[in-house]
Design an enzyme around this catalytic site. Structure first.
Site, PDB file in Angstrom:
ATOM      1  N   LYS A 182       0.852  -1.192   0.000  1.00  0.00           N
ATOM      2  CA  LYS A 182       0.000   0.000   0.000  1.00  0.00           C
ATOM      3  C   LYS A 182       0.887   1.241   0.000  1.00  0.00           C
ATOM      4  O   LYS A 182       1.536   1.559   0.995  1.00  0.00           O
ATOM      5  CB  LYS A 182      -0.930   0.050   1.212  1.00  0.00           C
ATOM      6  CG  LYS A 182      -2.027   1.089   0.959  1.00  0.00           C
ATOM      7  CD  LYS A 182      -2.677   1.653   2.174  1.00  0.00           C
ATOM      8  CE  LYS A 182      -1.978   2.808   2.783  1.00  0.00           C
ATOM      9  NZ  LYS A 182      -1.931   4.038   1.954  1.00  0.00           N
ATOM     10  N   GLU A 258      10.175   1.149  10.505  1.00  0.00           N
ATOM     11  CA  GLU A 258      11.113   2.270  10.398  1.00  0.00           C
ATOM     12  C   GLU A 258      10.287   3.532  10.582  1.00  0.00           C
ATOM     13  O   GLU A 258       9.437   3.850   9.744  1.00  0.00           O
ATOM     14  CB  GLU A 258      11.832   2.247   9.037  1.00  0.00           C
ATOM     15  CG  GLU A 258      12.930   1.192   9.021  1.00  0.00           C
ATOM     16  CD  GLU A 258      13.630   1.010   7.699  1.00  0.00           C
ATOM     17  OE1 GLU A 258      13.457   1.838   6.791  1.00  0.00           O
ATOM     18  OE2 GLU A 258      14.359   0.012   7.580  1.00  0.00           O
TER      19      GLU A 258
END
Ligand code: NAD
Length: 487
Positions: A182, A258
């Site tokens: 996505k 992250e």
């Protein structure tokens, strides 16, 4: 000079089971050019149905022909994807610049070549991954066997769209997984073009799937909670990471995060200030400051403070804010109206906290449209100001003096974040001493953004979970089984 625009924006569809498809309910949203506020095209808006369809295709593909493709053949496919990105480099760079507002030259010289290199790097790296075997006297032999994790959800931010997607997708494919991607809702175009390239490079149908949409109650949420997704690789804000973690908890997915940063840039007086200023301009304002690794808290040892500020402010005033297609533009447009307002709100906070705005702090003259903001340098703030503590993710830095090494270490670590740090000094022992005490996953000494893709990349504290790069990526995208054979 203005670069001729040859590439037109694309309307973005989902890519599921090797086909570009609309949403079941034909829903779509507009993709806005942040530099002009004009509509670039439409983007299919996916949700649970499209994610279900994509996950089913990825699951089938995991156990189909992809499973029997040899490591050498997979490596060749990865190399081919990298080659094809480079063949269409300018087209990719143009789309990336239109979507993000970043200068075309930047996308063309960093984002896109580096995206291709992510595939080339892992194409080489994957064939060197071997198996350990240990013999236990004459009792037994133990060896480990690596297999794919399964279907991986990849959820991306908007700041370095293709670079960060390929940073995850290349090792994911290298280890034989399948993916449901996505992209960020603001930047759908290069991910869509990459799907075309994956198909052309020989990636079997269903191995790579792309669903456009938003976060909660949309495609992002559906991926996070899908019971048949085995792992999620996410890059974005800590708050979103937390929401994904909650949604993924019921099916115990493997997670790689992250997240954001509020990175300290520590400048000792013994460093070469001209070099420091040159690099600090990049570490502060490249990509409009919309890089997770940007050094947004600058600490300067007092004897060098005034001289650094003078040189830094002088140079920053010459940085050209301009249209992304212009070759002399150093700072383009911010990603969206929402983000532009958010970054400006921090400048307002700084003003209310009694700060000095040494340069910037406003929209440059001559722009009626587009989310442009002058690079901004702020001094005079207390360490408790929200401007010093929170990630702004725009062209705004704070500069503060310090007197003692111990003091700056405490200040640098006084953050919920721990992504990266830069230390400037010509004293070798101090460089090591300070680096060992800074709480960050990535620490640069006398440089910034210099990367070797084999090294661990990621953050501590609220800046992330786990590391990627080289063997660290291989470990995330594979499951190890130990096999013991009695002799
Ligand atoms: P974001 O967290 O708002 O969005 C990232 C992605 O998550 C988007 O695709 C979004 O649609 C999706 N999303 C949002 N809410 C979701 C939910 N509840 N469930 C599932 N998906 C959801 O981040 P952003 O604004 O796109 O990116 C900026 C952030 O990313 C900054 O904090 C920046 O520091 C960070 N970042 C980190 C790194 C790194 O390597 N550490 C790199 C780039 C950006």
């Amino acid at each position: 000079m203005q670069v001729e625009t040859k590439v037109k924006a694309i309307n973005c569809l989902h890519f599921i089971n090797g086909q570009f498809v609309e949403s079941q309910n034909k829903k779509s949203f507009e993709n806005i050019n942040p530099a002009t506020e004009e509509v670039l095209g439409t983007v299919a808006e996916g949700g649970k149905e499209e994610v279900d369809y994509a996950v089913a295709a990825a699951r089938r593909a995991l156990n189909g022909k992809w499973k029997n493709i040899t490591t050498g053949e997979r490596s060749k496919i990865l190399r081919r994807i990298g080659d094809l990105i480079l063949e269409r480099q300018e087209e990719f760079a143009r789309l990336e610049s239109l979507d993000t507002g970043k200068p075309f030259w930047l996308a063309n010289s960093i984002d896109i070549p580096r995206a291709a290199y992510n595939f080339h790097f892992f194409a080489d790296y994957m064939i060197s991954v071997n198996t350990d075997a240990n013999q236990q006297d004459d009792q037994a032999i133990h060896y480990s066997y690596r297999r794919p994790v399964g279907v991986v959800g990849i959820i991306k931010p908007w700041n370095l769209p293709l670079l960060l997607l390929t940073w995850k997708l290349a090792p994911c494919l290298a280890m034989g997984n399948t993916a449901v991607i996505k992209p960020a809702e603001w930047t759908p175009m290069t991910a869509t073009l990459l799907m075309e390239i994956c198909k052309e490079a020989g990636v079997p149908d269903g191995v790579v799937n792309l669903v456009h949409g938003f976060g909660p109650n949309s495609a992002g949420g559906a991926i996070s909670e899908h019971p048949d997704i085995d792992a999620i690789s996410f890059i974005g804000e800590p708050g979103t990471g937390s929401a994904i973690m909650k949604a993924a908890a019921s099916s115990l997915k493997k997670l790689s995060f992250e997240l954001g940063g509020k990175n300290p840039n520590i400048i000792f007086a013994d460093s070469d200030l001209d070099e420091v200023v040159e690099t600090t301009i990049k570490s502060s304002f490249i990509n409009q400051g919309e890089v997770c690794l940007c050094g947004s808290r600058i600490y300067v040892e007092r004897p060098a403070y005034e001289e650094f500020l003078k040189k830094f402010v002088e140079k920053v005033k010459t940085l050209k804010v301009g249209k992304p297609e212009n070759e002399d533009t150093k700072v383009g447009a911010l990603i969206s109206k929402e983000h532009y307002d958010r970054v400006n709100s921090y400048i307002e906070i700084a003003r209310n906290d009694g700060a000095n705005i040494l340069t910037g702090g406003k929209r440059p003259e001559g722009f009626d449209k587009g989310y442009y903001l002058e690079p901004t340098i702020i001094t005079g703030l207390d360490r408790n100001s929200r401007c010093v503590r929170e990630e702004i993710f725009g062209p705004v830095v704070t500069v503060m003096p310090f007197d003692m090494e111990e003091e700056v270490i405490v200040q640098a670590n006084d953050s919920h974040y721990g992504l990266s740090a830069t230390i400037w000094t010509n004293d070798l022992r101090r460089a090591h001493r300070v680096a060992h005490q800074i709480e960050a996953g990535i620490i640069w000494v006398n440089t910034w953004f210099l990367r070797d893709l084999r090294t661990p990349f990621g953050g501590m504290k609220n800046s992330g979970i786990g590391r990627t790069g080289g063997m660290h990526s291989i470990d995330f995208y594979s499951e190890l089984s130990n096999i013991t054979i009695k002799l």
